[in-house]
Motif scaffolding. Structure first.
Motif, short mmCIF file in Angstrom:
data_model
loop_
_atom_site.label_atom_id
_atom_site.label_comp_id
_atom_site.label_asym_id
_atom_site.label_seq_id
_atom_site.Cartn_x
_atom_site.Cartn_y
_atom_site.Cartn_z
N ARG A 1 70.55 4.41 9.36
CA ARG A 1 71.59 3.38 9.27
C ARG A 1 70.99 1.99 9.46
NH1 ARG A 1 76.36 5.69 8.60
NH2 ARG A 1 76.92 7.65 9.61
N ARG A 2 70.01 1.87 10.35
CA ARG A 2 69.33 0.60 10.51
C ARG A 2 68.66 0.19 9.20
NH1 ARG A 2 66.76 -0.34 15.39
NH2 ARG A 2 65.68 -2.04 14.30
N ALA A 3 67.99 1.14 8.55
CA ALA A 3 67.31 0.84 7.28
C ALA A 3 68.30 0.35 6.23
CB ALA A 3 66.57 2.08 6.78
N LEU A 4 69.47 0.97 6.20
CA LEU A 4 70.47 0.59 5.19
C LEU A 4 71.12 -0.75 5.53
CD1 LEU A 4 72.05 4.07 4.46
CD2 LEU A 4 70.58 2.72 2.96
N GLN A 5 71.14 -1.13 6.80
CA GLN A 5 71.61 -2.47 7.12
C GLN A 5 70.63 -3.52 6.63
OE1 GLN A 5 72.18 -1.58 11.35
NE2 GLN A 5 74.30 -2.24 11.16
N VAL A 6 69.36 -3.19 6.64
CA VAL A 6 68.34 -4.11 6.15
C VAL A 6 68.30 -4.12 4.63
CG1 VAL A 6 65.85 -4.57 6.10
CG2 VAL A 6 66.94 -3.86 8.23
N GLN A 7 68.36 -2.93 4.02
CA GLN A 7 68.27 -2.80 2.56
C GLN A 7 69.34 -1.82 2.10
OE1 GLN A 7 64.25 -2.35 1.17
NE2 GLN A 7 64.88 -1.57 -0.83
N PRO A 8 70.55 -2.32 1.82
CA PRO A 8 71.68 -1.42 1.56
C PRO A 8 71.52 -0.52 0.34
CG PRO A 8 72.45 -3.64 2.09
CD PRO A 8 70.96 -3.74 1.91
N ARG A 9 70.66 -0.87 -0.60
CA ARG A 9 70.52 -0.06 -1.82
C ARG A 9 69.21 0.74 -1.81
NH1 ARG A 9 74.14 -0.68 -5.59
NH2 ARG A 9 72.74 0.06 -7.23
N HIS A 10 68.79 1.17 -0.64
CA HIS A 10 67.58 1.98 -0.50
C HIS A 10 67.96 3.43 -0.76
CE1 HIS A 10 63.90 3.58 1.37
NE2 HIS A 10 63.41 2.36 1.28
N ALA A 11 67.74 3.88 -1.98
CA ALA A 11 68.26 5.18 -2.42
C ALA A 11 67.74 6.33 -1.57
CB ALA A 11 67.91 5.42 -3.88
N LEU A 12 66.44 6.33 -1.26
CA LEU A 12 65.88 7.45 -0.50
C LEU A 12 66.50 7.53 0.89
CD1 LEU A 12 63.89 9.78 -0.48
CD2 LEU A 12 62.14 8.18 0.37
N THR A 13 66.76 6.37 1.50
CA THR A 13 67.40 6.39 2.82
C THR A 13 68.81 6.96 2.73
OG1 THR A 13 66.11 4.46 3.51
CG2 THR A 13 68.07 4.99 4.79
N HIS A 14 69.56 6.60 1.68
CA HIS A 14 70.88 7.20 1.50
C HIS A 14 70.77 8.72 1.41
CE1 HIS A 14 73.67 3.85 1.15
NE2 HIS A 14 72.84 3.21 0.36
N PHE A 15 69.75 9.19 0.70
CA PHE A 15 69.61 10.65 0.57
C PHE A 15 69.31 11.30 1.91
CE2 PHE A 15 67.26 14.55 0.08
CZ PHE A 15 68.07 15.26 -0.80
N TYR A 16 68.34 10.75 2.64
CA TYR A 16 67.99 11.33 3.94
C TYR A 16 69.17 11.26 4.91
CZ TYR A 16 62.98 11.80 2.94
OH TYR A 16 61.77 12.20 2.42
N LEU A 17 69.91 10.15 4.87
CA LEU A 17 71.08 10.05 5.75
C LEU A 17 72.10 11.11 5.37
CD1 LEU A 17 72.76 8.76 7.95
CD2 LEU A 17 73.45 6.99 6.31
#
Length: 217
Positions: free
Chosen positions: A145-161
């Motif tokens: 969630r921290r990563a997505l606050q920094v870069q909301p369109r980070h596709a790999l982070t959305h997948f891992y989350l």
């Protein structure tokens, strides 16, 4: 992606700011840790009053925009040297995790990357992945969630989350994240896996007439 094993909690070592720019970045990182919960609580406080709920939603959107602007401003203060050091540490962490299987070593490198640049989305995503692998599911979700606050369109982070939420039993939350993967980068490998999960759940829902199938990362 995202296998979760034994419970091990990884803590980043205390970091002392080395100047005003880094102190500002660390302050914004601390705000990130608490900001989401406060904003969501404010948005939900309208209760059954539709007009109050709409007003709170507007406050949430405005606050989120201001937070993102603050993140951008603070990140701009990080020196090029620190950015390069963070990139190198993050790359080493990824190599240790993927090629050597050294998860504690990878976590240490991701933490060092974040000491140089607290807004490094790849390092936050990598740290979350390692924490999830080691069984610290809550820590992993926080890092994602921290990563997505920094870069909301980070596709790999959305997948891992999405995978982490699925493991925790939040299938609806997982599906929203998998949908976000497809929206952010429909041609990446993570999007293929996200679509497979979405299709599997849709098929299972049709077969059982309700409920959800288990999300498989």
């Amino acid at each position: 992606p995202a296998r979760f094993g034994i419970m091990v909690h990884i803590e980043a070592p205390p970091i002392e700011p080395r100047g005003p720019a880094e102190a500002s970045a660390m302050l914004q990182a601390a705000i990130l840790q608490q900001g989401e919960g406060r904003l969501l609580a404010a948005a939900a406080s309208g209760g059954g009053d539709g007009s109050a709920g709409e007003a709170n939603a507007a406050v949430l959107a405005t606050s989120a925009a201001r937070l993102q602007a603050a993140i951008t401003a603070a990140a701009a203060e990080i020196s090029d040297e620190s950015r390069r050091a963070a990139d190198a540490r993050s790359a080493l962490g990824q190599a240790l995790a993927e090629q050597e299987g050294d998860l504690p070593g990878a976590a240490a490198e991701f933490c060092q990357a974040l000491a140089e640049n607290p807004f490094h989305a790849d390092a936050l995503c990598g740290l979350g992945s390692v924490m999830g692998e080691l069984g610290d599911l809550d820590g992993a979700i926080t890092a994602f969630r921290r990563a997505l606050q920094v870069q909301p369109r980070h596709a790999l982070t959305h997948f891992y989350l999405g995978a982490a939420l699925g493991r925790r039993g939040d299938v609806d939350g997982a599906l929203l994240e998998f949908q976000a993967v497809v929206e952010c980068d429909p041609n990446c490998r993570a999007a293929e896996l996200a679509r497979a999960n979405l299709e599997a759940v849709a098929r299972a829902d049709g077969e059982v007439g309700g409920g959800h199938a288990q999300v498989v990362p």
